[in-house]
Motif scaffolding. Structure first.
Motif, PDB file in Angstrom:
ATOM      1  N   SER A   5      -2.775  -5.913  11.635  1.00 29.77           N
ATOM      2  CA  SER A   5      -2.858  -5.660  10.191  1.00 29.77           C
ATOM      3  C   SER A   5      -2.409  -4.239   9.873  1.00 29.77           C
ATOM      4  O   SER A   5      -1.772  -3.998   8.852  1.00 29.77           O
ATOM      5  N   LYS A  51      -0.215  -2.504  11.669  1.00 28.82           N
ATOM      6  CA  LYS A  51       1.231  -2.514  11.883  1.00 28.82           C
ATOM      7  C   LYS A  51       1.925  -3.195  10.704  1.00 28.82           C
ATOM      8  O   LYS A  51       2.976  -2.760  10.263  1.00 28.82           O
ATOM      9  N   SER A  52       1.336  -4.244  10.172  1.00 26.84           N
ATOM     10  CA  SER A  52       1.923  -4.944   9.045  1.00 26.84           C
ATOM     11  C   SER A  52       1.972  -4.040   7.813  1.00 26.84           C
ATOM     12  O   SER A  52       2.986  -3.980   7.129  1.00 26.84           O
ATOM     13  N   CYS A  66       5.367  -2.693   6.096  1.00 29.77           N
ATOM     14  CA  CYS A  66       5.663  -2.859   4.663  1.00 29.77           C
ATOM     15  C   CYS A  66       5.996  -1.520   4.021  1.00 29.77           C
ATOM     16  O   CYS A  66       6.940  -1.420   3.238  1.00 29.77           O
ATOM     17  N   LEU A  96       9.048  -9.343   8.146  1.00 28.42           N
ATOM     18  CA  LEU A  96       7.929  -9.575   7.233  1.00 28.42           C
ATOM     19  C   LEU A  96       7.854 -10.978   6.655  1.00 28.42           C
ATOM     20  O   LEU A  96       6.822 -11.386   6.148  1.00 28.42           O
TER      21      LEU A  96
END
Length: 193
Positions: free
Chosen positions: A13, A15-16, A20, A49
């Motif tokens: 999460s 890294k996401s 983004c 993504l």
């Protein structure tokens, strides 16, 4: 004590969110000073993504950068823009938009004849109203962000072999390039008459 999978979940999460933000930053800087084509950045964002997040982040990031680039030109004027952009690019922009300002700017944003930064800087110094420019940029970037992001899903839904997919990509890129070249020649011909 946390289990191993909980650490992985937190890392993913983080890294996401980081991914983004990084993608947004690239999209934001692209119309201001980065020489990357939008198709490459949106394609990479889609691969990492997914289509909807990449399209949404690309739209917001690119539009934010476009607004900043417009105001850099509006506030900085021609002297500043001449330091950032080659003179022949600005003259080329002025030739293109001399007659049908709104439709030509929209066309230039959607079909990659000129880089976005040239369009933004040219619009900023040529006296295009901000409201008109923002409307044009919103429509154009909505079209390009979502069509580029979902083109990967579309290609995968066709269930093509790698050879067929490669051929399809070459044909599509050839059509885009030919459209760009023909449009450029038509605009120059029309503006020279």
């Amino acid at each position: 004590m946390k289990k191993r999978w909980e650490f992985y979940g937190e890392f993913i999460s983080w890294k996401s969110a980081y991914g983004c933000f990084f993608f947004f930053t690239i999209c934001f800087l692209q119309p201001i000073l980065l020489p990357f084509p939008e198709a490459a950045t949106v394609g990479a964002g889609t691969a990492v993504l997914g289509s909807l997040p990449a399209a949404s982040i690309s739209f917001v990031g690119t539009l934010s950068g476009i607004i900043i680039a417009f105001f850099i030109a509006k506030i900085g004027g021609q002297n500043l823009i001449r330091k950032l952009v080659k003179e022949h690019h600005i003259k080329q922009y002025e030739r293109y938009v001399s007659r049908n300002e709104i439709s030509i700017i929209l066309f230039l944003f959607v079909i990659p004849i000129l880089p976005d930064e040239i369009i933004c800087y040219g619009a900023g110094i040529s006296g295009v109203s901000f409201k008109k420019f923002l409307l044009i940029a919103c429509v154009a970037k909505l079209i390009t962000s979502f069509s580029l992001a979902y083109s990967v899903d579309f290609a995968q839904s066709l269930a093509l072999t790698k050879t067929q997919l490669s051929f399809l990509v070459i044909v599509i890129l050839s059509i885009v390039m030919l459209t760009s070249i023909i449009s450029k020649k038509m605009l120059l011909k029309r503006n020279n008459t």
